[in-house]
Design an enzyme around this catalytic site. Structure first.
Site, PDB file in Angstrom:
ATOM      1  N   CYS A  52      41.183  48.137  43.581  1.00 12.49           N
ATOM      2  CA  CYS A  52      40.898  48.329  45.001  1.00 12.49           C
ATOM      3  C   CYS A  52      42.220  48.396  45.781  1.00 12.49           C
ATOM      4  CB  CYS A  52      39.965  47.226  45.509  1.00 12.49           C
ATOM      5  SG  CYS A  52      39.115  47.658  47.046  1.00 12.49           S
ATOM      6  N   GLU A  99      36.210  44.493  37.230  1.00 12.02           N
ATOM      7  CA  GLU A  99      36.066  43.114  36.754  1.00 12.02           C
ATOM      8  C   GLU A  99      34.608  42.646  36.770  1.00 12.02           C
ATOM      9  OE1 GLU A  99      36.810  42.707  41.208  1.00 12.02           O
ATOM     10  OE2 GLU A  99      37.419  44.016  39.560  1.00 12.02           O
ATOM     11  N   HIS A 104      35.639  48.048  41.387  1.00 11.27           N
ATOM     12  CA  HIS A 104      35.956  46.723  40.851  1.00 11.27           C
ATOM     13  C   HIS A 104      35.450  46.582  39.415  1.00 11.27           C
ATOM     14  CE1 HIS A 104      37.558  44.563  44.400  1.00 11.27           C
ATOM     15  NE2 HIS A 104      36.927  45.527  45.048  1.00 11.27           N
TER      16      HIS A 104
END
Length: 252
Positions: free
Chosen positions: A113, A218, A216
């Site tokens: 990001c 993750e 994102h």
């Protein structure tokens, strides 16, 4: 026994007196979990500019995390401000120096990001400051909670490292941003775009492993995102071995 592969993660910082009256660091747990699941050891990095070289000596790889803040336009050669920008000057300067040092040493790195945007700016790119006003017929890039579900698709550039990691022509991803990268210099390769032509992923071919994601990964909502973190750990392990035997151009 081989030592752990240390992956530094940059922290966000908050000044609102919610968790504490004093300024406090913040990081979602899933950043650490994604690294641990891939075989690495996460190391959180406080914003100490005078410790940047020490951090770079310690880690084998980096994750420049995201956050609800913006890079100040002066860093990419603009003075006009579009949209309601929220900056965190101390965090940005710390991360900027960390990124520049990592690029110099060729330390494997992922930017997520705002982290992707900072890597891009450090390599000469600029930013669209506000997607709703700067992109014609944009998608909704600032999705509401929850963020562990996809909100739109991205299309990968064939032959790029990110396309190889995902093993597909496209993927469904989440989206939590109001800015994006533009004016890409030759040093940066665009790896993915959304249907409104917003740049969603980049890589730096001149580095051994330097990837940026506007979404994102993750959150690990698809297998390709897991392979991204495994790829980071593999690259970091290779970096650690090269440094250990003096074959890598790391600086001290």
């Amino acid at each position: 026994m081989n030592r752990s592969i240390y992956i530094g993660i940059t922290l966000d910082i908050e000044y609102q007196p919610t968790y504490a009256r004093e300024p406090w660091y913040a990081l979602r747990e899933n950043y650490c979990t994604a690294i641990q699941n891939a075989g690495g050891t996460p190391v959180c990095l406080p914003h100490a500019i005078d410790q940047v070289d020490a951090y770079l000596d310690l880690v084998d790889g980096l994750v420049i995390s995201g956050g609800m803040y913006d890079i100040r336009p002066e860093l990419y050669g603009e003075t006009d401000i579009k949209g309601g920008l929220v900056t965190k000057e101390g965090r940005t300067e710390f991360e900027r120096r960390l990124v520049l040092g990592a690029l110099q040493r060729d330390i494997p790195m992922i930017g997520i990001c705002g982290g992707m945007q900072l890597i891009a700016v450090a390599n000469g790119a600029k930013l669209i400051q506000d997607i709703p006003t700067g992109v014609k017929t944009p998608l909704e890039h600032m999705q509401p909670e929850p963020h562990d579900v996809a909100s739109h698709s991205v299309s990968f550039t064939p032959g790029t490292r990110i396309a190889q990691l995902f093993g597909a022509g496209s993927a469904e991803v989440n989206s939590v941003h109001h800015q994006s990268v533009k004016d890409i210099p030759p040093e940066i390769l665009v790896s993915a775009v959304s249907s409104d032509r917003v740049i969603e992923a980049i890589e730096i071919p001149g580095q051994s492993f330097c990837l940026g994601f506007q979404w994102h990964p993750e959150y690990q909502i698809n297998e390709g995102e897991s392979r991204v973190f495994r790829g980071l750990i593999e690259a970091a392990a290779d970096y650690e071995k090269r440094v250990a035997i003096g074959e890598h151009p790391a600086v001290t």
